[in-house]
Write a protein that holds these residues in place. Structure first.
Motif, short mmCIF file in Angstrom:
data_model
loop_
_atom_site.label_atom_id
_atom_site.label_comp_id
_atom_site.label_asym_id
_atom_site.label_seq_id
_atom_site.Cartn_x
_atom_site.Cartn_y
_atom_site.Cartn_z
N GLU A 1 0.83 -1.20 0.00
CA GLU A 1 0.00 0.00 0.00
C GLU A 1 0.87 1.25 0.00
O GLU A 1 0.54 2.25 -0.67
CB GLU A 1 -0.93 -0.01 1.22
CG GLU A 1 -2.05 -1.04 1.12
CD GLU A 1 -2.92 -1.07 2.36
OE1 GLU A 1 -2.54 -0.40 3.36
OE2 GLU A 1 -3.96 -1.75 2.33
N GLN B 1 3.85 1.40 -1.30
CA GLN B 1 4.40 1.50 -2.65
C GLN B 1 3.37 2.05 -3.64
O GLN B 1 3.69 2.87 -4.50
CB GLN B 1 4.88 0.12 -3.12
CG GLN B 1 6.10 -0.39 -2.35
CD GLN B 1 6.51 -1.77 -2.82
OE1 GLN B 1 6.01 -2.28 -3.81
NE2 GLN B 1 7.46 -2.38 -2.11
N LEU B 2 2.12 1.57 -3.49
CA LEU B 2 1.06 2.08 -4.37
C LEU B 2 0.82 3.57 -4.15
O LEU B 2 0.59 4.32 -5.10
CB LEU B 2 -0.24 1.30 -4.13
CG LEU B 2 -0.27 -0.15 -4.62
CD1 LEU B 2 -1.58 -0.82 -4.24
CD2 LEU B 2 -0.10 -0.20 -6.13
N THR B 3 0.89 3.99 -2.88
CA THR B 3 0.73 5.41 -2.58
C THR B 3 1.83 6.23 -3.25
O THR B 3 1.58 7.29 -3.84
CB THR B 3 0.76 5.64 -1.06
OG1 THR B 3 -0.29 4.89 -0.45
CG2 THR B 3 0.58 7.11 -0.74
N GLN C 1 3.51 5.31 -5.89
CA GLN C 1 3.29 5.27 -7.34
C GLN C 1 2.20 6.25 -7.76
O GLN C 1 2.31 6.89 -8.80
CB GLN C 1 2.93 3.85 -7.77
CG GLN C 1 4.10 2.88 -7.72
CD GLN C 1 3.70 1.49 -8.18
OE1 GLN C 1 2.55 1.21 -8.41
NE2 GLN C 1 4.69 0.62 -8.29
N ARG C 2 1.14 6.35 -6.93
CA ARG C 2 0.09 7.31 -7.25
C ARG C 2 0.62 8.74 -7.21
O ARG C 2 0.28 9.57 -8.06
CB ARG C 2 -1.08 7.15 -6.27
CG ARG C 2 -1.82 5.82 -6.41
CD ARG C 2 -3.08 5.80 -5.56
NE ARG C 2 -3.66 4.47 -5.52
CZ ARG C 2 -3.55 3.64 -4.49
NH1 ARG C 2 -2.85 4.01 -3.42
NH2 ARG C 2 -4.10 2.45 -4.51
N LYS D 1 -0.92 2.46 -14.22
CA LYS D 1 -2.30 2.27 -13.76
C LYS D 1 -2.78 0.83 -13.93
O LYS D 1 -3.35 0.23 -13.02
CB LYS D 1 -3.24 3.22 -14.52
CG LYS D 1 -3.06 4.68 -14.12
CD LYS D 1 -3.97 5.58 -14.95
CE LYS D 1 -3.78 7.04 -14.59
NZ LYS D 1 -4.63 7.93 -15.43
N ASN E 1 -1.43 -1.61 -11.50
CA ASN E 1 -1.94 -1.47 -10.14
C ASN E 1 -3.39 -1.90 -10.02
O ASN E 1 -3.95 -1.88 -8.92
CB ASN E 1 -1.82 -0.01 -9.68
CG ASN E 1 -0.38 0.39 -9.45
OD1 ASN E 1 0.47 -0.45 -9.23
ND2 ASN E 1 -0.10 1.69 -9.51
#
Length: 334
Positions: free
Chosen positions: A113, A115-117, A119-120, A181, A184
């Motif tokens: 999460e 890492q996703l944050t 990436q966003r 995108k 993910n």
């Protein structure tokens, strides 16, 4: 002769086996299983053959402790208890391991999460600070081109290059964002029946400016009748990156993109007359066992291509041509 005494210990329902008494006229029996017995003693009657005087006494041998009903019940109860304890221990061990796995999954999920944050945020930065300015630069350059007098051919040519290059960089950045995108997403994007020719045509239009600037010929020989059930975003990113690489490494000559319908596959081929691909890069593309960490230097675009080709359940091959240049083929399930 008439003092010869014999004895027999007979189990209930058994046949007597006569044995002589010991020298001291005693009977010794080391052990008898539990049960009812008859002890018989006999002596001959004078000299008459097969004539005996017989005496008998009943014997009862009680069961040993390990033969009793309660001992057997105790053994059964002990086995049940040990079995329960064993399974109880195993269940506790499994539960403990599951708890550890849940904690590891929760920890890993938290890391993902984070890492996703990141990436966003990275996507937002690219969108705000890179993609949008490139888009407006392309629009502005196009507006300037319309206002430049035709007599200023050199200025017009340079503005066309600026417009084409900024548009190319805009689409390249947009492809990178789309890739981030889709990677993910919790599930793969839906596949639709797509006409490959139309998608390739759109991509060729994006590179028209740089093709004109480098004086390269691009032949779109994709069969308009060929259609495939694939994810449009994935296919568009793959074609964009492969065309971008072909243009980048081709100084003069041509680039050709074509299709062939095979028995079980549809083959999409992009070939050029450029500098050719290094051997280690060709080996990396053709070797499905190699991962991203083994990527030769400068191959980020091909990393994206290779991953997306795998997600489309397709196969990619590369080869160098004897006349120079590179030929890359992608085999889609038909």
């Amino acid at each position: 002769y008439n003092l010869r005494i014999e004895y027999a210990i007979i189990e209930e329902g058994g046949t007597p086996v006569w044995l002589p008494l010991e020298e001291d006229n005693t009977i010794t029996q080391s052990a008898l299983p539990s049960g009812q017995y008859t002890l018989m003693v006999r002596k001959p009657n004078g000299f008459v053959v097969e004539s005996y005087t017989t005496a008998s006494v009943s014997l009862i041998v009680p069961p040993a402790f390990y033969e009793t009903f309660w001992f057997k019940m105790l053994i059964v109860a002990a086995i049940i208890l040990l079995t329960w304890l064993y399974f109880h221990y195993k269940i506790r061990a499994v539960n403990k391991r599951n708890q550890m796995l849940r904690e590891m999954v929760a920890e890993r999920t938290a890391e993902l999460e984070d890492q996703l944050t990141m990436q966003r945020r990275f996507s937002a930065i690219i969108t705000h600070d890179i993609r949008s300015p490139l888009y407006y630069l392309s629009i502005a350059a196009k507006s300037v081109i319309k206002e430049v007098p035709q007599e200023s051919s050199e200025t017009l040519r340079k503005m066309q290059v600026i417009e084409s290059t900024s548009r190319r960089l805009y689409h390249l950045t947009d492809n990178l964002l789309q890739y981030i995108k889709v990677r993910n997403l919790p599930k793969l994007p839906s596949s639709f029946k797509l006409q490959l020719y139309a998608i390739v045509k759109d991509k060729v239009e994006i590179f028209s400016g740089v093709l004109a600037e480098k004086k390269l010929y691009l032949y779109n020989e994709v069969n308009p009748a060929v259609e495939l059930m694939i994810a449009k975003d994935y296919f568009s990113i793959v074609v964009h990156n492969l065309l971008d690489n072909a243009i980048k490494f081709t100084k003069t000559g041509y680039i050709k993109i074509s299709t062939s319908v095979l028995e079980k596959h549809v083959q999409l081929t992009i070939e050029d007359s450029g500098l050719g691909m290094p051997e280690d890069m060709v080996d990396w593309i053709n070797n499905e066992a190699l991962h991203q960490k083994n990527t030769p230097e400068g191959g980020m675009g091909l990393v994206i291509v290779k991953q997306l080709v795998g997600l489309m359940d397709a196969r990619i091959e590369a080869e160098g041509k004897e006349s120079g240049g590179t030929k890359i083929s992608i085999f889609f399930n038909n």
